[in-house]
Enzyme design. Structure first.
Site, PDB file in Angstrom:
ATOM      1  N   GLU A 111      11.660  22.799  97.555  1.00  0.00           N
ATOM      2  CA  GLU A 111      10.597  23.213  96.763  1.00  0.00           C
ATOM      3  C   GLU A 111      10.513  24.875  97.135  1.00  0.00           C
ATOM      4  O   GLU A 111      10.641  25.161  98.261  1.00  0.00           O
ATOM      5  CB  GLU A 111       9.317  22.577  96.735  1.00  0.00           C
ATOM      6  CG  GLU A 111       9.341  20.950  96.272  1.00  0.00           C
ATOM      7  CD  GLU A 111       8.120  20.404  96.347  1.00  0.00           C
ATOM      8  OE1 GLU A 111       7.896  19.532  95.455  1.00  0.00           O
ATOM      9  OE2 GLU A 111       7.262  20.784  96.973  1.00  0.00           O
TER      10      GLU A 111
ATOM     11  N   CYS B  10      -0.106  26.328  99.884  1.00  0.00           N
ATOM     12  CA  CYS B  10       0.328  26.237 101.268  1.00  0.00           C
ATOM     13  C   CYS B  10       0.259  24.915 101.841  1.00  0.00           C
ATOM     14  O   CYS B  10      -0.655  24.254 101.479  1.00  0.00           O
ATOM     15  CB  CYS B  10      -0.590  26.994 102.323  1.00  0.00           C
ATOM     16  SG  CYS B  10      -0.278  28.866 101.721  1.00  0.00           S
TER      17      CYS B  10
HETATM   18  N1  SAH Z   1       6.347  26.733 109.790  1.00  0.00           N
HETATM   19  C1  SAH Z   1       6.036  28.134 109.295  1.00  0.00           C
HETATM   20  C2  SAH Z   1       6.055  28.278 107.956  1.00  0.00           C
HETATM   21  C3  SAH Z   1       5.371  27.586 107.165  1.00  0.00           C
HETATM   22  S1  SAH Z   1       4.245  28.664 106.139  1.00  0.00           S
HETATM   23  C4  SAH Z   1       4.708  28.214 109.681  1.00  0.00           C
HETATM   24  O1  SAH Z   1       3.962  27.337 110.441  1.00  0.00           O
HETATM   25  O2  SAH Z   1       4.049  29.217 109.777  1.00  0.00           O
HETATM   26  C5  SAH Z   1       3.041  27.575 105.456  1.00  0.00           C
HETATM   27  C6  SAH Z   1       1.626  27.799 105.861  1.00  0.00           C
HETATM   28  O3  SAH Z   1       0.841  27.008 105.210  1.00  0.00           O
HETATM   29  C7  SAH Z   1       1.619  27.796 107.495  1.00  0.00           C
HETATM   30  O4  SAH Z   1       0.431  28.897 107.924  1.00  0.00           O
HETATM   31  C8  SAH Z   1       0.774  26.443 107.692  1.00  0.00           C
HETATM   32  O5  SAH Z   1       0.228  25.965 108.667  1.00  0.00           O
HETATM   33  C9  SAH Z   1      -0.017  26.281 106.353  1.00  0.00           C
HETATM   34  N2  SAH Z   1      -0.457  24.887 105.801  1.00  0.00           N
HETATM   35  C10 SAH Z   1       0.262  23.885 106.160  1.00  0.00           C
HETATM   36  N3  SAH Z   1      -0.409  22.790 105.648  1.00  0.00           N
HETATM   37  C11 SAH Z   1      -1.470  23.326 104.958  1.00  0.00           C
HETATM   38  C12 SAH Z   1      -2.391  22.850 103.966  1.00  0.00           C
HETATM   39  N4  SAH Z   1      -2.382  21.577 103.833  1.00  0.00           N
HETATM   40  N5  SAH Z   1      -3.368  23.744 103.647  1.00  0.00           N
HETATM   41  C13 SAH Z   1      -3.253  24.987 103.989  1.00  0.00           C
HETATM   42  N6  SAH Z   1      -2.385  25.699 104.564  1.00  0.00           N
HETATM   43  C14 SAH Z   1      -1.374  24.818 105.097  1.00  0.00           C
END
Ligand code: SAH
Length: 349
Positions: free
Chosen positions: A88, A334
């Protein structure tokens, strides 16, 4: 079969020379591919050459299979890859332009407890061309060209951990920034990591001035371990030291991501610990209220509590903002991206 977009123009020229195709043909083909056009529609390339190329190469490895449009105009794409896998991507509309959120892996093996991308583990990493193809395809879908791009900014924040696919991600950054390609400025690109410390340092040494974003989510090691398994490997202190190193090398302010999860990381004590950890170097904290993931039991911090948390941080002189949630109604926010067919029936294609 090789993916053309995995190569830069010089490499394609070399590759084509091996099958006796002249440099100008390499340029013609590359120009089409950068506009998301497949071999069959390359009208100024003769049929024989097209047939030869089709046997050997993949032109556009990520195509749009379905598209969802949110109330806030955010678009979510389901890209189908040449091998049948799906990923996605999300295009968000801001005043300054359009930001595309790309995936770097199919699935993810980091196991963060609140994230949808990791639910089925890692299927495989994406190649540089498969990451680039998401940008090219979304740009073309919105009427963009190479010179007048509709995708102005890129964030590596879709499914996957970019630094768990280090070499391919670095090559993608080089490719997308190249003047022969889309020429996207590094300053318009953000890379988000859950904190793989050795790769953060290695990346800092390359001095590629993209925006580095670090998913922190808790300033306390023991609590962080409960929500992010990677915290068992690298401590908050090591991450902060790698972030400072990145700043020293690139002079780019580091951004920390902090997903607010009810009862997990949103108390006054958390704010105090955050302020301690972030003191003394140039950074910014992005607070995001947790977006719902149906398989997960965590809940978002309530809005007024999130505002209170922000206020506490501001009083402690932490530079912080609460990030606007976009595309939640289409599961495009996110942490909501996954490697699955779109569940919503409201598809436009
Ligand atoms: N693996 C990398 C890239 C992913 S970025 C990382 O962890 O940074 C996606 C972002 O969304 C990351 O900061 C992640 O922690 C956050 N994220 C993951 N699940 C989420 C959720 N349910 N609600 C809000 N943010 C979330």
């Amino acid at each position: 079969m090789k993916i053309l977009l995995d190569m830069n123009l010089a490499e394609i020229v070399e590759e084509f020379a091996l099958i006796n195709l002249p440099k100008y043909k390499a340029k013609q083909v590359y120009n089409w591919v950068l506009r998301g056009v497949d071999f069959d529609e390359m009208t100024d390339v003769d049929k024989k050459t097209r047939a030869l190329l089709k046997e050997k190469y993949i032109a556009v490895p990520a195509k749009i299979h379905t598209k969802l449009v949110s109330k806030d105009k955010t678009q979510k794409y389901l890209f189908k890859l040449h091998d049948g896998n799906v990923i996605e991507g999300v295009l968000m509309n801001y005043k300054y332009g359009n930001t595309l959120c790309v995936s770097t892996q199919i699935g993810c093996r980091m196991g963060c407890k609140f994230c949808a991308s990791t639910l089925n583990g890692l299927v495989r990493s994406l190649t540089p061309g498969e990451i680039l193809s998401q940008v090219i395809t979304a740009n073309a879908e919105n009427g963009g060209t190479i010179d007048k791009r509709q995708v102005t900014n890129i964030v590596l924040m879709g499914s996957g951990e970019p630094f768990d696919n280090y070499d391919n991600v670095v090559k993608f950054l080089n490719l997308v920034n190249s003047e022969d390609s889309l020429n996207v400025s590094y300053r318009n690109i953000s890379l988000s990591t859950c904190g793989l410390v050795p790769e953060m340092k290695k990346f800092a040494d390359l001095e590629i001035p993209v925006n580095l974003t670090i998913s922190l989510h808790s300033p306390v090691n023991e609590r962080r371990k409960e929500i992010m398994p990677i915290a068992n490997k690298y401590s908050v202190e090591e991450i902060i030291s790698a972030a400072k190193y990145y700043f020293d090398k690139t002079k780019r302010r580091v951004i920390f991501e902090y997903t607010l999860i009810e009862g997990q990381n949103d108390t006054r004590k958390d704010a105090e610990n955050l302020a301690k950890v972030l003191r003394g170097f140039s950074n910014h904290l992005n607070l995001i209220r947790l977006n719902p993931v149906k398989e997960r039991s965590f809940r978002a911090t309530k809005n007024d509590k999130a505002q209170e948390f922000l206020k506490m941080l501001e009083e402690m002189n932490v530079s912080a903002t609460i990030r606007r949630q976009m595309g939640v109604d289409i599961n495009g926010a996110c942490g909501q991206l996954r490697n699955n067919y779109l569940e919503n029936e409201n598809t436009t294609r």
